[in-house]
Design a protein around this motif. Structure first.
Motif, mmCIF file in Angstrom:
data_model
loop_
_atom_site.group_PDB
_atom_site.id
_atom_site.type_symbol
_atom_site.label_atom_id
_atom_site.label_comp_id
_atom_site.label_asym_id
_atom_site.label_seq_id
_atom_site.Cartn_x
_atom_site.Cartn_y
_atom_site.Cartn_z
ATOM 1 N N TYR A 1 7.954 -11.193 -3.981
ATOM 2 C CA TYR A 1 8.907 -10.137 -3.462
ATOM 3 C C TYR A 1 8.995 -10.149 -2.084
ATOM 4 O O TYR A 1 8.045 -10.789 -1.317
ATOM 5 C CB TYR A 1 8.537 -8.840 -3.854
ATOM 6 C CG TYR A 1 8.430 -8.700 -5.586
ATOM 7 C CD1 TYR A 1 9.457 -8.527 -6.335
ATOM 8 C CD2 TYR A 1 7.154 -8.614 -6.142
ATOM 9 C CE1 TYR A 1 9.286 -8.301 -7.863
ATOM 10 C CE2 TYR A 1 7.197 -8.170 -7.308
ATOM 11 C CZ TYR A 1 7.995 -8.301 -8.383
ATOM 12 O OH TYR A 1 8.000 -8.219 -9.490
ATOM 13 N N THR A 2 10.016 -9.635 -1.549
ATOM 14 C CA THR A 2 9.981 -9.370 -0.065
ATOM 15 C C THR A 2 9.881 -7.679 0.101
ATOM 16 O O THR A 2 11.018 -6.992 -0.527
ATOM 17 C CB THR A 2 11.634 -9.734 0.681
ATOM 18 O OG1 THR A 2 11.513 -11.029 0.568
ATOM 19 C CG2 THR A 2 11.270 -9.245 2.134
ATOM 20 N N VAL A 3 8.887 -7.352 0.486
ATOM 21 C CA VAL A 3 8.398 -5.510 0.535
ATOM 22 C C VAL A 3 8.473 -5.063 1.531
ATOM 23 O O VAL A 3 8.042 -5.427 2.743
ATOM 24 C CB VAL A 3 6.952 -5.693 -0.082
ATOM 25 C CG1 VAL A 3 6.754 -4.089 -0.157
ATOM 26 C CG2 VAL A 3 6.722 -6.279 -1.420
ATOM 27 N N PRO A 4 9.412 -3.797 1.704
ATOM 28 C CA PRO A 4 9.422 -3.252 2.765
ATOM 29 C C PRO A 4 8.246 -2.607 3.208
ATOM 30 O O PRO A 4 7.611 -1.965 2.503
ATOM 31 C CB PRO A 4 10.873 -2.332 2.568
ATOM 32 C CG PRO A 4 10.522 -2.051 1.066
ATOM 33 C CD PRO A 4 10.207 -3.367 0.526
ATOM 34 N N VAL A 5 8.221 -2.563 4.584
ATOM 35 C CA VAL A 5 6.869 -2.028 5.129
ATOM 36 C C VAL A 5 7.279 -1.333 6.195
ATOM 37 O O VAL A 5 8.166 -1.663 7.001
ATOM 38 C CB VAL A 5 5.948 -2.983 5.153
ATOM 39 C CG1 VAL A 5 5.070 -3.676 3.948
ATOM 40 C CG2 VAL A 5 6.106 -4.264 6.021
ATOM 41 N N PRO A 6 6.479 -0.307 6.915
ATOM 42 C CA PRO A 6 6.770 0.436 8.388
ATOM 43 C C PRO A 6 6.482 -0.778 9.256
ATOM 44 O O PRO A 6 5.330 -1.418 9.444
ATOM 45 C CB PRO A 6 5.850 1.580 8.044
ATOM 46 C CG PRO A 6 5.510 1.659 6.769
ATOM 47 C CD PRO A 6 5.345 0.341 5.924
ATOM 48 N N ALA A 7 7.270 -0.853 10.281
ATOM 49 C CA ALA A 7 7.067 -1.742 11.387
ATOM 50 C C ALA A 7 6.052 -1.299 12.065
ATOM 51 O O ALA A 7 5.231 -2.310 12.894
ATOM 52 C CB ALA A 7 8.406 -1.858 12.184
#
Length: 211
Positions: free
Chosen positions: A189-195
């Motif tokens: 997956y491409t998982v959203p994370v906090p920058a």
């Protein structure tokens, strides 16, 4: 919803403010997470104490999110089965397993605050975790290969469960110490994370099954 002052998690620096927040990649469940734009060690005031792990449990890491998404997309992987979430952190994978109908879900972590957080998060979702699960059918481990010290210990632990017949699933976003030769890729997956936490807004993250 923000935790009440009496319920807010604490470490040796006092209250750590969190808010009940949908998991970015698994919004079916919510966790009490730090929502301020800060990194792991900013939360601790920049300090590292060898006798007190940093609050990994206050963030939804990519590996755990990937495991949660994988289970939520295919509940049959854990439905009716005994599940153990190793190095649980926030408990995101454990909560997902309970949500998917596992017969019992327990979690472990070197940090007692993480286990407390996982139980608190399960309760916030109307679920419960067991104090322990003997002879688990499925073992979950998200983002556990992040250091050269931790990685071999985790390999030994997971191999023990695999030899006893458990299905071992690991979520890993390429932390650098992941022993890929011991696993086969199930999905990615491409998982959203906090920058502010990962220095990027998304991480390619695999769900791997131990051979």
């Amino acid at each position: 919803m923000t935790l009440s002052r009496s319920a807010e998690p604490r470490d040796n620096r006092g209250v750590l403010p969190t808010a009940l927040t949908p998991v970015p990649f698994a919004p079916e469940i919510s966790l009490f997470l730090v929502t301020a734009p800060v990194g792991l060690f900013e939360v601790t005031g920049g300090d590292f104490h060898s006798d007190q792990p940093p609050p990994f449990w206050a963030f939804a890491w990519a590996g755990g999110q990937a495991l949660a998404r994988h289970l939520l997309d295919d509940p049959s992987l854990v439905a009716g089965r005994r599940v153990l979430d190793v190095a649980t952190g926030s408990g995101v994978a454990a909560v997902a397993a309970a949500h998917c109908g596992a017969s019992a879900v327990a979690c472990t972590d070197v940090d007692p605050a993480a286990v407390e957080a996982a139980h608190r998060n399960a309760s916030a979702n109307g679920l419960s975790l067991a104090a322990r699960v003997d002879d688990p059918d499925v073992v979950l481990a998200g983002d556990v290969f992040y250091s050269p010290i931790v990685a071999p210990k985790m390999v030994a632990t997971l191999r023990g469960f695999r030899k006893n017949g458990a299905t071992v699933l690991v979520g890993d976003p390429g932390r650098g110490f992941f022993p890929e030769r011991l696993f086969e890729l199930v999905t990615e997956y491409t998982v959203p994370v906090p920058a502010h936490l990962e220095e990027t807004e998304a991480l390619p993250t695999g769900v791997w099954r131990m051979k």
